[in-house]
Write a protein that holds these residues in place. Sequence first.
Motif, short mmCIF file in Angstrom:
data_model
loop_
_atom_site.label_atom_id
_atom_site.label_comp_id
_atom_site.label_asym_id
_atom_site.label_seq_id
_atom_site.Cartn_x
_atom_site.Cartn_y
_atom_site.Cartn_z
N PRO A 178 -0.93 -30.33 36.50
CA PRO A 178 -2.20 -30.08 37.16
C PRO A 178 -2.69 -28.64 36.94
O PRO A 178 -1.91 -27.73 36.71
CB PRO A 178 -1.89 -30.33 38.64
CG PRO A 178 -0.43 -30.07 38.76
CD PRO A 178 0.18 -30.40 37.44
N VAL A 179 -4.00 -28.48 37.04
CA VAL A 179 -4.65 -27.18 36.82
C VAL A 179 -5.06 -26.61 38.17
O VAL A 179 -5.67 -27.30 38.97
CB VAL A 179 -5.91 -27.34 35.93
CG1 VAL A 179 -6.55 -25.99 35.67
CG2 VAL A 179 -5.57 -28.05 34.63
N LEU A 180 -4.73 -25.35 38.39
CA LEU A 180 -5.15 -24.67 39.62
C LEU A 180 -6.46 -23.93 39.43
O LEU A 180 -7.34 -23.97 40.30
CB LEU A 180 -4.07 -23.69 40.07
CG LEU A 180 -2.75 -24.31 40.51
CD1 LEU A 180 -1.68 -23.25 40.70
CD2 LEU A 180 -2.95 -25.10 41.79
N SER A 181 -6.60 -23.23 38.29
CA SER A 181 -7.82 -22.45 38.06
C SER A 181 -7.90 -22.04 36.59
O SER A 181 -6.91 -22.07 35.86
CB SER A 181 -7.83 -21.19 38.94
OG SER A 181 -6.75 -20.34 38.59
N LEU A 182 -9.10 -21.65 36.19
CA LEU A 182 -9.33 -21.09 34.86
C LEU A 182 -9.31 -19.58 34.94
O LEU A 182 -9.85 -18.99 35.88
CB LEU A 182 -10.70 -21.52 34.33
CG LEU A 182 -10.83 -22.94 33.83
CD1 LEU A 182 -12.29 -23.24 33.49
CD2 LEU A 182 -9.95 -23.17 32.62
N THR A 183 -8.72 -18.94 33.94
CA THR A 183 -8.70 -17.49 33.87
C THR A 183 -9.72 -17.00 32.85
O THR A 183 -10.48 -16.09 33.12
CB THR A 183 -7.29 -16.99 33.49
OG1 THR A 183 -6.35 -17.51 34.43
CG2 THR A 183 -7.23 -15.47 33.48
N SER A 184 -9.74 -17.63 31.67
CA SER A 184 -10.69 -17.22 30.64
C SER A 184 -10.84 -18.29 29.57
O SER A 184 -9.94 -19.11 29.37
CB SER A 184 -10.25 -15.91 29.98
OG SER A 184 -9.03 -16.10 29.28
N VAL A 185 -12.01 -18.28 28.91
CA VAL A 185 -12.27 -19.12 27.74
C VAL A 185 -12.91 -18.18 26.73
O VAL A 185 -14.06 -17.75 26.90
CB VAL A 185 -13.20 -20.31 28.07
CG1 VAL A 185 -13.48 -21.12 26.81
CG2 VAL A 185 -12.58 -21.19 29.16
N THR A 186 -12.14 -17.82 25.70
CA THR A 186 -12.59 -16.82 24.73
C THR A 186 -12.44 -17.34 23.30
O THR A 186 -11.59 -18.20 23.03
CB THR A 186 -11.78 -15.52 24.88
OG1 THR A 186 -10.38 -15.82 24.74
CG2 THR A 186 -12.02 -14.87 26.23
N PRO A 187 -13.23 -16.79 22.38
CA PRO A 187 -13.13 -17.24 20.99
C PRO A 187 -11.88 -16.68 20.31
O PRO A 187 -11.42 -15.59 20.63
CB PRO A 187 -14.39 -16.65 20.34
CG PRO A 187 -14.69 -15.44 21.16
CD PRO A 187 -14.26 -15.78 22.56
N LEU A 188 -11.34 -17.46 19.39
CA LEU A 188 -10.21 -16.98 18.60
C LEU A 188 -10.69 -16.32 17.32
O LEU A 188 -9.93 -15.61 16.68
CB LEU A 188 -9.26 -18.14 18.29
CG LEU A 188 -8.39 -18.57 19.46
CD1 LEU A 188 -7.70 -19.88 19.15
CD2 LEU A 188 -7.37 -17.50 19.78
N LEU A 189 -11.93 -16.55 16.95
CA LEU A 189 -12.48 -15.97 15.72
C LEU A 189 -13.49 -14.88 16.06
O LEU A 189 -14.24 -15.00 17.05
CB LEU A 189 -13.14 -17.05 14.88
CG LEU A 189 -12.23 -18.22 14.46
CD1 LEU A 189 -13.03 -19.29 13.75
CD2 LEU A 189 -11.08 -17.72 13.61
N VAL A 190 -13.54 -13.86 15.24
CA VAL A 190 -14.50 -12.78 15.42
C VAL A 190 -15.91 -13.36 15.36
O VAL A 190 -16.23 -14.19 14.51
CB VAL A 190 -14.31 -11.70 14.32
CG1 VAL A 190 -15.39 -10.64 14.42
CG2 VAL A 190 -12.94 -11.08 14.42
#
Length: 185
Positions: free
Chosen positions: A66-78
């Motif tokens: 289960p998921v409690l919360s999101l911390t970040s959603v960031t790109p892996l590419l420049v």
Amino acid sequence: MALLTLEDAKAQLNTKSDVDDTELQAYIDSVTAVIEEFVGPVEPREVTEQHDAGHGRRVLVLRTMPVLSLTSVTPLLVGGVSYPVDGLVLDEESGEVRRRNGGSFRGLLQVVEQAGRLSVPSTINLAARMLVQHLWRTQRPSRGGGLAGGGDDYSVASPIPGFGYAVPNRVLELLQPYRLPPGVA
């Protein structure tokens, strides 16, 4: 928060002696991975996943539940796009992440989340206690002189892929309400 404490295990085994504490702790430590294979993370932890949203995907489905919360959603590419967490909606039950504005995600993304539970459900704790008891019995002969065998609550009807006969039926029955959906790890 721990899935199972040394005191929990000793209570399940009806022992007060500290002679076997080191060995018993090794059993306790080993059952966490087994239990989490069926129900997902129990103790809260940070998890990092990669998702390929390609040229546009409206929903990201997290693989660790289960998921409690999101911390970040960031790109892996420049040059990729970051998605601020306050602009996202997380369905903790399904692990689905959507953008609040209805837009799509794009590119190769790194998602950091907090997964696990805020408290250990008593049924999962009991399953862990019973699993330790089952594993402990395999090397501790019963008073009758032999290993306790089939026909009791610790029997295993058939081997479980990846675990063989290590997880008895009673433990699986206790974990059933918390089992992960197929395909979720």
